[in-house]
Motif scaffolding. Structure first.
Motif, mmCIF file in Angstrom:
data_model
loop_
_atom_site.group_PDB
_atom_site.id
_atom_site.type_symbol
_atom_site.label_atom_id
_atom_site.label_comp_id
_atom_site.label_asym_id
_atom_site.label_seq_id
_atom_site.Cartn_x
_atom_site.Cartn_y
_atom_site.Cartn_z
ATOM 1 N N CYS A 99 5.176 37.431 9.827
ATOM 2 C CA CYS A 99 6.657 38.534 10.045
ATOM 3 C C CYS A 99 7.325 37.275 10.378
ATOM 4 C CB CYS A 99 5.769 38.751 11.267
ATOM 5 S SG CYS A 99 6.397 40.277 12.278
ATOM 6 N N VAL A 100 7.431 36.488 10.992
ATOM 7 C CA VAL A 100 8.808 36.113 11.658
ATOM 8 C C VAL A 100 9.706 35.431 10.456
ATOM 9 C CG1 VAL A 100 9.925 34.154 12.253
ATOM 10 C CG2 VAL A 100 8.177 35.147 13.828
ATOM 11 N N ASP A 101 8.754 35.244 9.629
ATOM 12 C CA ASP A 101 9.306 34.590 7.614
ATOM 13 C C ASP A 101 10.297 36.070 7.015
ATOM 14 O OD1 ASP A 101 8.443 32.327 7.853
ATOM 15 O OD2 ASP A 101 6.786 32.541 6.943
ATOM 16 N N GLN A 102 9.328 37.406 7.441
ATOM 17 C CA GLN A 102 10.089 38.746 6.971
ATOM 18 C C GLN A 102 11.377 39.040 7.541
ATOM 19 O OE1 GLN A 102 8.772 40.169 4.539
ATOM 20 N NE2 GLN A 102 7.257 39.074 4.287
ATOM 21 N N MET A 103 11.086 38.354 9.431
ATOM 22 C CA MET A 103 12.183 38.801 10.069
ATOM 23 C C MET A 103 13.553 38.029 9.262
ATOM 24 S SD MET A 103 11.765 41.368 11.390
ATOM 25 C CE MET A 103 12.573 41.696 12.743
ATOM 26 N N GLY A 104 13.424 36.464 9.083
ATOM 27 C CA GLY A 104 14.417 35.766 8.404
ATOM 28 C C GLY A 104 15.062 35.848 7.195
ATOM 29 N N ARG B 221 5.211 45.543 17.967
ATOM 30 C CA ARG B 221 4.672 47.338 17.326
ATOM 31 C C ARG B 221 6.404 47.942 17.818
ATOM 32 N NH1 ARG B 221 2.166 49.544 14.154
ATOM 33 N NH2 ARG B 221 0.441 48.593 15.235
ATOM 34 N N ARG B 222 7.061 47.543 19.206
ATOM 35 C CA ARG B 222 7.866 48.509 19.669
ATOM 36 C C ARG B 222 8.964 47.764 19.122
ATOM 37 N NH1 ARG B 222 5.836 48.490 24.289
ATOM 38 N NH2 ARG B 222 6.788 46.416 25.433
ATOM 39 N N ARG B 223 9.069 46.632 19.580
ATOM 40 C CA ARG B 223 9.987 46.116 19.022
ATOM 41 C C ARG B 223 10.480 45.974 17.609
ATOM 42 N NH1 ARG B 223 14.013 41.261 21.973
ATOM 43 N NH2 ARG B 223 12.083 42.029 23.464
ATOM 44 N N ILE B 224 9.591 45.762 16.935
ATOM 45 C CA ILE B 224 9.750 45.820 14.990
ATOM 46 C C ILE B 224 10.286 46.870 14.648
ATOM 47 C CG2 ILE B 224 9.542 44.981 13.373
ATOM 48 C CD1 ILE B 224 9.512 43.146 14.869
ATOM 49 N N THR B 225 9.977 48.717 15.505
ATOM 50 C CA THR B 225 9.773 48.967 15.191
ATOM 51 C C THR B 225 11.290 49.403 15.181
ATOM 52 O OG1 THR B 225 7.423 50.152 15.448
ATOM 53 C CG2 THR B 225 8.747 51.956 15.573
ATOM 54 N N ASN B 226 11.714 49.551 16.429
ATOM 55 C CA ASN B 226 13.608 49.286 17.198
ATOM 56 C C ASN B 226 14.592 48.928 16.221
ATOM 57 O OD1 ASN B 226 15.002 51.065 19.165
ATOM 58 N ND2 ASN B 226 15.756 48.168 19.571
ATOM 59 N N VAL B 227 14.426 47.594 15.911
ATOM 60 C CA VAL B 227 14.266 47.300 14.543
ATOM 61 C C VAL B 227 14.705 48.278 13.544
ATOM 62 C CG1 VAL B 227 14.729 44.637 13.054
ATOM 63 C CG2 VAL B 227 14.403 44.783 15.988
ATOM 64 N N ALA B 228 13.443 48.326 13.037
ATOM 65 C CA ALA B 228 13.574 49.382 11.747
ATOM 66 C C ALA B 228 14.189 50.421 11.506
ATOM 67 C CB ALA B 228 12.001 49.702 11.143
ATOM 68 N N ARG B 229 14.411 50.828 12.829
ATOM 69 C CA ARG B 229 15.167 52.362 12.887
ATOM 70 C C ARG B 229 16.889 52.120 13.223
ATOM 71 N NH1 ARG B 229 11.098 54.706 17.557
ATOM 72 N NH2 ARG B 229 9.475 55.524 15.961
ATOM 73 N N ARG C 207 17.287 38.615 17.592
ATOM 74 C CA ARG C 207 16.366 39.377 19.098
ATOM 75 C C ARG C 207 14.879 39.489 18.900
ATOM 76 N NH1 ARG C 207 21.563 41.810 19.679
ATOM 77 N NH2 ARG C 207 20.151 43.547 20.535
ATOM 78 N N GLY C 208 14.941 39.931 18.026
ATOM 79 C CA GLY C 208 12.957 40.262 17.111
ATOM 80 C C GLY C 208 12.400 39.168 16.701
ATOM 81 N N SER C 209 13.041 38.086 15.925
ATOM 82 C CA SER C 209 12.744 37.143 15.359
ATOM 83 C C SER C 209 12.308 36.162 16.942
ATOM 84 C CB SER C 209 13.555 36.330 14.241
ATOM 85 O OG SER C 209 13.383 35.710 13.255
ATOM 86 N N ALA C 210 13.667 36.006 16.815
ATOM 87 C CA ALA C 210 13.365 35.127 18.221
ATOM 88 C C ALA C 210 11.882 35.375 19.725
ATOM 89 C CB ALA C 210 14.658 34.628 19.323
ATOM 90 N N PHE C 211 12.460 36.829 19.549
ATOM 91 C CA PHE C 211 11.030 37.234 20.531
ATOM 92 C C PHE C 211 9.585 36.932 19.697
ATOM 93 C CE2 PHE C 211 7.488 41.262 20.741
ATOM 94 C CZ PHE C 211 7.588 40.630 22.164
ATOM 95 N N LEU C 212 9.626 36.973 18.442
ATOM 96 C CA LEU C 212 7.923 36.996 17.674
ATOM 97 C C LEU C 212 7.945 35.666 17.708
ATOM 98 C CD1 LEU C 212 8.191 39.117 14.672
ATOM 99 C CD2 LEU C 212 7.026 39.506 17.334
#
Length: 186
Positions: free
Chosen positions: A97-102, A161-169, A75-80
């Motif tokens: 960032c999208v590549d990193q999420m992939g 930041r909020r989205r990626i931070t939540n994913v990381a948590r 979902r984070g990747s789709a958002f980005l």
């Protein structure tokens, strides 16, 4: 139906409901007791409690945590991928960032595969090491996603930041639950 058979039926029904309720309570307790010492216990409880009924063992719970993390990364990747940015440098950071999420998705998929095959004809320690390495790499990729914006001197949008931070948590909690499995090794 005879009076005695009504009582037998009711007794059987009550016993089945009691067993079912105690089994569900055990699963909820498993989530609660496993999440209490996680890095982000509230996020752990919130993200896993709704699915906790499907986790009957710590291994099931670790797999569930990885699946939940994978869903958050997707979902984070789709958002980005749907964001529009202004400058070329910011666009480059977003693409990275999208590549990193992939890559994080690939690593979490590998983690899930390792956890599903845990103890099946393989060395437990080796399999656990692989799972921990993959999920740690996914967590690193998620962190690197945000770092890419800082490196080019562009402020990261609050929603990114909020989205990626939540994913990381969520991923950090998955790593914690995998580490618990390692502590329970044979």
């Amino acid at each position: 139906m005879a009076k005695g058979s009504h009582y037998n039926f009711l007794y059987t029904l009550i016993m089945l409901l009691s067993v079912s309720t105690s089994h569900a309570a055990y699963r909820h307790d498993l989530v609660r007791s496993s999440c209490v010492h996680a890095s982000y216990p509230n996020i752990c409880l919130r993200t896993l409690s709704t699915y906790g009924g499907s986790a009957g063992t710590p291994r099931d719970l670790a797999q569930l945590a990885v699946r939940v993390s994978l869903a958050h990364v997707r979902r984070g990747s789709a958002f980005l991928s749907q964001l529009t940015v202004r400058g070329r440098r910011e666009r480059g950071a977003l693409v990275d960032c999208v590549d990193q999420m992939g890559e994080a998705m690939d690593e979490l998929s590998d983690t899930l595969s390792d956890l599903k095959n845990l103890r099946r004809g393989g060395d437990f320690r080796w399999q656990m090491s692989n799972a921990e390495t993959w999920v740690s790499a996914a967590l690193t990729n998620e962190d690197t996603c945000l770092d890419g914006f800082k490196e080019i001197g562009v402020n990261v949008r609050a929603d990114v930041r909020r989205r990626i931070t939540n994913v990381a948590r969520v991923t950090s909690n998955a790593l914690y639950l995998i580490d618990l499995l390692d502590d329970q090794s044979p």
